[in-house]
Enzyme design. Structure first.
Site, short mmCIF file in Angstrom:
data_model
loop_
_atom_site.label_atom_id
_atom_site.label_comp_id
_atom_site.label_asym_id
_atom_site.label_seq_id
_atom_site.Cartn_x
_atom_site.Cartn_y
_atom_site.Cartn_z
CG ASP B 199 -1.77 1.24 1.32
OD1 ASP B 199 -1.62 2.13 0.46
OD2 ASP B 199 -2.59 1.33 2.25
CD GLN B 202 -0.58 8.67 3.80
OE1 GLN B 202 0.13 9.66 3.71
NE2 GLN B 202 -1.91 8.74 3.81
CE LYS B 225 -4.38 9.03 0.69
NZ LYS B 225 -5.22 9.73 1.65
CB CYS B 364 -9.43 5.45 7.24
SG CYS B 364 -10.74 6.47 6.60
#
Lengths: 124, 406
Positions: B199, B202, B225, B364
């Site tokens: 993932d 970020q 993002k 989240c």
């Protein structure tokens, strides 16, 4: 916007009135706001259809806690019939602040518990 | 030397006033602001080239297709993908995880198989695996958190076994800021024959990412993002896997031919892109990648490292403030914290009155907050365009919160 945290609100947050539990409540109702984790339990002592004492317990943001404190202060002495008419505008008038849609849920959580209690709605 | 003040003028939203104060936008882990180059690219598409892609033979359709596929190529190079065929456009990282879960997971997982994720994951990398393991009878396991906000990697030996089919983990926690040792974790997964899904929601916006060096099987990230628009996201996948995985959604563009008796699928990457895609958004993401590449991702990482180090130093001086997660050396741009018993929503509301935007809630990632026994936290998260002055304002405002409600 500082008025959201005006002095009276802060006073009720720091020194909540009627925080705790009643010895033998006639009405008790708990509710929570999953979005922010605010929780409240509201207890009422009722004699001849009139609220003679009230208490709340719970945790949450300053707005929800001050709202619960101010509301319990206000509803003692009112009849259940009066409280069925008592609503959002009355509570917001007590709080005396302008409040956006997100924080409105915090401010009105105590009222949700009161309404459910007064109308005898079963707890979740 | 990149001048931050000049760079900030390229972001219209950063010029705003909020509650009569200059906006200090410190909610970048939720979404970043957009530079003019991205807005311009999307505007140009709609004004000049607006047409559907892959279909028409007319000029505008050819232009739109060239812009859309051109963006794919630039995004592929940005993450060092061997081929642009391995870059599949989704709405966001969440949809990319779901694509893998529903396509690869549903067709592969059986009772007895295990999927390993971590307690540090965003809900987007938890819920799809809960759904798919329940449907397939597979077992979902979690790598636990350590109190300092890192993963209990000492337990990997017992958690990663020959039953593990997939190890899915975040490269960087959106709450704790923790940067995980991605290449090492991928290697550990491969050692037991499991696939590795990273993932990168970020990490891709904040660090140089090279999928070939990481050797991951899947990488997911969101465009919004990283200076790009909402509605643009990416699934990168290993070619052999993507070739054999069944389609996620059916419809136009993902087929080679459709007959009443059945259909045949298009080749990669279009097999996974049913219907008219988010053309303007993908073009915008292409412009965002150009923008970030011009800055240089090494510079972005260094800049954020300075900001985070300074922020942790300033915030630790606020009475009653407790920072979640590891020290600045192992951390990306997110700093979540609690302030005594003050509810995070009160913190965020008082900061907003000062023109400072932060996030309050569980971000989240409820399991992380459960681990620490707190209902929520406040989070300041930085991007390269933030300044030390904004961090000073944050610290001053938090001291005010402490005086008011602490």
């Amino acid at each position: 916007m500082d008025s959201l945290y005006r002095e009276e609100i802060l006073d009720h947050y720091r020194h909540p009135r009627h925080r705790g539990h009643l010895a033998a409540p006639d009405i008790s109702h708990s509710d929570h706001n999953p979005f922010c984790g605010d929780e409240i339990t509201l207890e009422l002592k009722v004699e001849d259809g009139v609220v003679t004492d009230a208490a709340f317990d719970g945790r949450g943001c300053a707005i929800s806690q001050a709202s619960a404190s101010m509301m319990t202060d206000e509803i003692i002495g009112k009849s259940l019939d009066e409280l069925k008419q008592w609503g959002k505008d009355d509570l917001l008038a007590l709080l005396g602040i302008e409040i956006g849609p997100v924080r409105l849920k915090c401010a009105l959580l105590p009222l949700k518990a009161l309404k459910a209690g007064v109308w005898g709605v079963d707890e979740e | 030397m990149i001048a931050i003040e000049t760079l900030r003028t390229e972001f219209p939203a950063l010029q705003r006033q909020v509650n009569s104060r200059p906006l200090a936008y410190l909610d970048n882990a939720a979404t970043s602001q957009k530079p003019l180059a991205v807005l311009q690219a999307m505007d140009d598409y709609y004004r000049l080239h607006n047409a559907n892609v892959h279909r028409g033979v007319h000029t505008l359709s050819e232009e739109a297709t060239a812009l859309y596929e051109g963006a794919r190529g630039r995004i592929a190079r940005f993450i060092h993908a061997p081929s642009s065929k391995q870059v599949i456009f989704t709405r966001n990282a969440t949809e990319a995880v779901n694509l893998v879960a529903y396509s690869w997971g549903l067709s592969t997982l059986r009772a007895g198989d295990e999927v390993l994720i971590t307690e540090m994951e965003h809900h987007a990398d938890i819920v799809p695996w809960q759904i798919i393991t329940e449907r397939t009878g597979a077992t979902l396991r979690y790598v636990p958190l350590a109190p300092e906000g890192t993963l209990r990697l000492d337990l990997l030996d017992t958690l990663l076994t020959e039953r593990t089919r997939l190890f899915a983990f975040t490269a960087m926690s959106n709450v704790l800021g923790t940067i995980n040792p991605v290449a090492e974790l991928v290697q550990r997964a491969h050692a037991v024959g499991a696939l590795a899904l990273v993932d990168g929601a970020q990490s891709v916006p904040h660090l140089p990412v090279d999928v070939q060096a990481l050797d991951c099987d899947f990488l997911v990230f969101s465009g919004h993002k990283m200076c790009g628009p909402t509605g643009s996201g990416v699934l990168y996948g290993r070619r052999e896997l993507l070739e054999t995985m069944p389609p996620f959604m059916g419809g136009g563009d993902m087929i080679r031919e459709v007959r009443l008796s059945g259909s045949r699928w298009n080749s990669l990457p279009w097999k996974f892109e049913a219907g008219t895609p988010a053309i303007a958004e993908v073009i915008g993401l292409g412009a965002a990648v150009d923008y970030l590449s011009a800055l240089g991702m090494e510079w972005v990482r260094q800049r954020e490292h300075e900001l985070v180090r300074y922020a942790m130093q300033q915030l630790s001086q606020v009475e009653g403030l407790h920072i979640l997660g590891p020290g600045p050396e192992q951390r990306g741009g997110a700093v979540a914290f609690t302030l005594g018993d003050v509810h995070p929503h009160d913190i965020a509301a008082i900061l907003d009155a000062e023109g400072i935007a932060i996030r309050a809630g569980h971000h989240c990632a409820q399991p992380i907050h459960d681990f620490y026994g707190i209902p929520a936290s406040a989070r300041a998260s930085f991007y390269f365009y933030n300044t030390l002055e904004e961090i000073d304002r944050l610290a001053v405002a938090l001291t005010k919160v402490q005086t008011l409600l602490g």
